[in-house]
Design an enzyme around this catalytic site. Sequence first.
Site, PDB file in Angstrom:
ATOM      1  N   HIS A  98       1.196  -1.076   0.071  1.00  5.98           N
ATOM      2  CA  HIS A  98       0.262   0.486   0.088  1.00  5.98           C
ATOM      3  C   HIS A  98       0.876   1.624  -0.342  1.00  5.98           C
ATOM      4  CE1 HIS A  98      -2.825   2.997   0.496  1.00  5.98           C
ATOM      5  NE2 HIS A  98      -4.073   2.280   0.228  1.00  5.98           N
ATOM      6  N   GLU A 170      -3.587   1.150  -7.174  1.00  9.61           N
ATOM      7  CA  GLU A 170      -4.189   2.446  -6.554  1.00  9.61           C
ATOM      8  C   GLU A 170      -3.073   3.425  -7.199  1.00  9.61           C
ATOM      9  OE1 GLU A 170      -6.393   1.016  -3.367  1.00  9.61           O
ATOM     10  OE2 GLU A 170      -4.447   1.483  -3.054  1.00  9.61           O
TER      11      GLU A 170
END
Length: 252
Positions: A98, A170
Amino acid sequence: MKKKVIIANWKMNHDFYETTSYLRNLLKIIYENKIHHKKKIIIAPSFPFLHISNQILQGTTLSIAAQNIHQMENGSYTGEVSASMLRSIGIKKVILGHSERRKYFTETNDILIKKIKISLKYGFHIIFCIGETGIDRKKEEHFFTVKKQLEKTIFHFSLEKINSFIIAYEPIWAIGTGNTASPEVVQLMHQYIRSLFLNKYGETVSNDLSILYGGSINDMNARDLFLQKDIDGGLVGNSSLQMKNFLKIIQS
Ligand code: PEP
């Protein structure tokens, strides 16, 4: 037909009561409305509540993911949590790579390779995040950035391991900013990511791979995103914190 995958990343939010009541209510509504077979729903709560969350979802079609795993087996790493600890409480999925972990906890590609190795060793399914910065996109280097991220991490692993991965594209400029990437922009990138997997691992892998989009998904934009051919679901941050909003996204 691949089932859409919808993941709630709660990050450092929700205490014990909020976590457990959210999950019990969500479960009730999802089963009452018979949506439990239609989508793959994964929730990523904080470490202290993984055990109770997993117990609440036991025997249902929903599942739990950890938000991180330490790269070492065990040892003097104060405050860290190992893959074997998570497996011992029944957790089988983890989010790795992430952008917040890369940025605030300096997780480099080399560290991520170690995290992937230990996660695979303990049989985890890995939701692996990649994505370019706003500057990369302005310089039109977004495809290059994403390719490099894959080449320096997942592409080190052999074909047999690849079905343990879900990819979450993302773009960093879209995370938590309200600036969702348009469905067309995301579709182009997902198509590109799939083509990279096709070249590296062949057709079956690339067709079966779930590629999720993450970055300011909400109940207004989810449907158009999920209608795109190569968008297999979403990783949802802020809009997953309120159960009502998350439900609307699931139903999109
Ligand atoms: C995320 O952090 O993975 C994310 C997608 O967050 P948000 O939905 O808040 O942009």
